[in-house]
Every structure is written in C-alpha cells, then in structure tokens.
Design a protein around this motif. Sequence first.
Motif, PDB file in Angstrom:
ATOM      1  N   LYS A   1       7.759   5.294  14.831  1.00  0.00           N
ATOM      2  CA  LYS A   1       7.032   5.027  13.560  1.00  0.00           C
ATOM      3  C   LYS A   1       5.969   4.094  13.987  1.00  0.00           C
ATOM      4  N   ILE A   2       5.108   4.527  13.094  1.00  0.00           N
ATOM      5  CA  ILE A   2       3.624   3.409  13.043  1.00  0.00           C
ATOM      6  C   ILE A   2       3.711   2.989  11.840  1.00  0.00           C
ATOM      7  N   ASN A   3       3.415   1.593  11.810  1.00  0.00           N
ATOM      8  CA  ASN A   3       3.308   0.955  10.395  1.00  0.00           C
ATOM      9  C   ASN A   3       1.786   0.550  10.444  1.00  0.00           C
ATOM     10  N   ALA A   4       1.524   0.191   9.269  1.00  0.00           N
ATOM     11  CA  ALA A   4       0.194  -0.633   9.088  1.00  0.00           C
ATOM     12  C   ALA A   4       0.216  -1.594   7.937  1.00  0.00           C
ATOM     13  N   ILE A   5      -0.681  -2.651   7.887  1.00  0.00           N
ATOM     14  CA  ILE A   5      -0.613  -3.528   6.846  1.00  0.00           C
ATOM     15  C   ILE A   5      -2.090  -3.627   6.309  1.00  0.00           C
ATOM     16  N   THR A   6      -2.250  -3.757   5.080  1.00  0.00           N
ATOM     17  CA  THR A   6      -3.774  -4.243   4.544  1.00  0.00           C
ATOM     18  C   THR A   6      -3.699  -4.972   3.447  1.00  0.00           C
ATOM     19  N   THR A   7      -4.637  -5.613   2.945  1.00  0.00           N
ATOM     20  CA  THR A   7      -4.476  -6.134   1.795  1.00  0.00           C
ATOM     21  C   THR A   7      -4.889  -5.329   0.726  1.00  0.00           C
ATOM     22  N   LYS A   8      -4.673  -5.666  -0.714  1.00  0.00           N
ATOM     23  CA  LYS A   8      -4.579  -4.934  -1.869  1.00  0.00           C
ATOM     24  C   LYS A   8      -6.305  -4.535  -2.272  1.00  0.00           C
ATOM     25  N   LYS A   9      -7.079  -5.442  -1.681  1.00  0.00           N
ATOM     26  CA  LYS A   9      -8.478  -5.317  -1.939  1.00  0.00           C
ATOM     27  C   LYS A   9      -9.381  -4.922  -0.614  1.00  0.00           C
ATOM     28  N   ASN A  10      -8.732  -4.378   0.326  1.00  0.00           N
ATOM     29  CA  ASN A  10      -9.300  -3.643   1.373  1.00  0.00           C
ATOM     30  C   ASN A  10      -9.256  -2.245   1.139  1.00  0.00           C
ATOM     31  N   PHE A  11      -9.810  -1.362   0.304  1.00  0.00           N
ATOM     32  CA  PHE A  11      -9.932  -0.031  -0.034  1.00  0.00           C
ATOM     33  C   PHE A  11     -10.226   0.787   1.051  1.00  0.00           C
ATOM     34  N   ARG A  12     -11.159   0.355   1.888  1.00  0.00           N
ATOM     35  CA  ARG A  12     -11.673   1.116   2.770  1.00  0.00           C
ATOM     36  C   ARG A  12     -10.633   1.245   4.004  1.00  0.00           C
ATOM     37  N   SER A  13      -9.787   0.274   4.180  1.00  0.00           N
ATOM     38  CA  SER A  13      -8.721   0.308   5.227  1.00  0.00           C
ATOM     39  C   SER A  13      -7.435   1.250   4.641  1.00  0.00           C
ATOM     40  N   GLN A  14      -7.413   0.940   3.332  1.00  0.00           N
ATOM     41  CA  GLN A  14      -6.258   1.992   2.673  1.00  0.00           C
ATOM     42  C   GLN A  14      -6.686   3.208   2.848  1.00  0.00           C
ATOM     43  N   LYS A  15      -7.918   3.719   2.670  1.00  0.00           N
ATOM     44  CA  LYS A  15      -8.344   4.981   2.773  1.00  0.00           C
ATOM     45  C   LYS A  15      -8.365   5.486   4.052  1.00  0.00           C
ATOM     46  N   LEU A  16      -8.564   4.748   5.056  1.00  0.00           N
ATOM     47  CA  LEU A  16      -8.537   5.181   6.354  1.00  0.00           C
ATOM     48  C   LEU A  16      -6.991   5.385   6.776  1.00  0.00           C
ATOM     49  N   LEU A  17      -6.038   4.650   6.530  1.00  0.00           N
ATOM     50  CA  LEU A  17      -4.573   4.918   6.776  1.00  0.00           C
ATOM     51  C   LEU A  17      -4.099   6.063   6.399  1.00  0.00           C
ATOM     52  N   LEU A  18      -4.548   6.292   4.923  1.00  0.00           N
ATOM     53  CA  LEU A  18      -4.199   7.586   4.401  1.00  0.00           C
ATOM     54  C   LEU A  18      -4.676   8.967   5.126  1.00  0.00           C
ATOM     55  N   LYS A  19      -5.990   8.835   5.605  1.00  0.00           N
ATOM     56  CA  LYS A  19      -6.631   9.926   6.391  1.00  0.00           C
ATOM     57  C   LYS A  19      -6.000  10.120   7.768  1.00  0.00           C
ATOM     58  N   LEU A  20      -5.480   8.817   8.338  1.00  0.00           N
ATOM     59  CA  LEU A  20      -4.468   8.999   9.396  1.00  0.00           C
ATOM     60  C   LEU A  20      -3.388   9.479   9.432  1.00  0.00           C
ATOM     61  N   GLY A  21      -2.946   9.802   7.997  1.00  0.00           N
ATOM     62  CA  GLY A  21      -1.615  10.189   7.562  1.00  0.00           C
ATOM     63  C   GLY A  21      -0.319   9.430   7.393  1.00  0.00           C
ATOM     64  N   LEU A  22      -0.754   8.128   7.183  1.00  0.00           N
ATOM     65  CA  LEU A  22       0.167   7.128   6.878  1.00  0.00           C
ATOM     66  C   LEU A  22       0.351   7.028   5.394  1.00  0.00           C
ATOM     67  N   LYS A  23       1.627   6.755   4.835  1.00  0.00           N
ATOM     68  CA  LYS A  23       1.821   6.651   3.430  1.00  0.00           C
ATOM     69  C   LYS A  23       2.094   5.277   2.925  1.00  0.00           C
TER      70      LYS A  23
END
Length: 172
Positions: A129-151
């Motif tokens: 399993k791969i995890n990732a964390i980001t801040t609520k305001k880092n929308f670009r990171s959130q978008k990239l995590l979703l593109k990578l397949g993370l939920k």
Amino acid sequence: MSSYKSYKTERLILEPTSNKDAEFILELLNTPKWIKYIGDRNVHSIEDAKNYIQHKMLPQLKKLGYANYTVITKSAKIKIGTCGLYNREGIDGIDIGFAFLPKYENNGFAFEAANKLIKTAFEELAIPKINAITTKKNFRSQKLLLKLGLKFNEIIKLPNDNEKLLLYTLNK
C-alpha cells in the motif's frame, strides 16, 4: 551511494539523495512552496543541507534500501526535484512524497517520477500500500495524487504537529 538502486523513466533519473546533492537540497528546501506546504526545515547553508541529508534521509535508505531520490533530467543532467518513499511516523505504511523547483513544475515530471516509484514499490519492493499526505490547500498535490490513482482516505494529524493533513491511499 552507488550500492543503492537508481531508477530511470523516459525523461528522468532518480538517484538516492546523498551529500553530493547538498547544494540542490538547500535550494529546494527554501523554495516558497516547500516552506508553505511542507514546512521550514531550517536548512540555510550547505552544511545544514548536508546535516539534513545525513540525519533525515540517509538513515532510512540504509535501513530499508529506499528513501528520498533526487530527480535529474536525462537530457541535461539537471537536478529538478525530489521524489521518495518514506517510512513516516504517524502513517501506517509507506508514504510517497515529491517536490520540484518552481521552474520545473507543470511538465509532468512529478507524475513521471512518482508513478515510477509507485510501480517500483509494488513490483520490486513488495510494498502492499502507498500513502500520501498533503495539506488542505495544496490543490495541485491533491490533483496529482488522484492522477496517480490514490484515493482520499481521511484527515489525520502527524505526531507533534497540529496541522490537519489529507491522507490518500493506493493499494496494490
């Protein structure tokens, strides 16, 4: 560092970060986005950068065989960012993270590097399993995590930190 594995993608080389990357790490850790979204690590000199690498990056590399990678362009051999797999306190399992110098953002480099490390984690390192964390305001990171397949999984706080973070997860 040569005993640790490097990885290649179509455009990039991912080499385990070492003391030879101190000047680059000093620059990266003091970019406005690093300080805003990741936090000030009080790295203000080459010596500070070497200490940061020595005490924050290399112990995990020596223990697990993977950690932080300096991302280098294949064509020009320019250090443009970092991407890594981290065994971070407060997170159940391994966490992926990435950061790039501002002038190399929006070129797909973060996706390319992170996607390679995710595949490596699942196929070579037997990480389930791969995890990732980001801040609520880092929308670009959130978008990239979703593109990578993370939920998106849940909101968490890391030990000794009051900031609420978004936890994303991807199972093999």
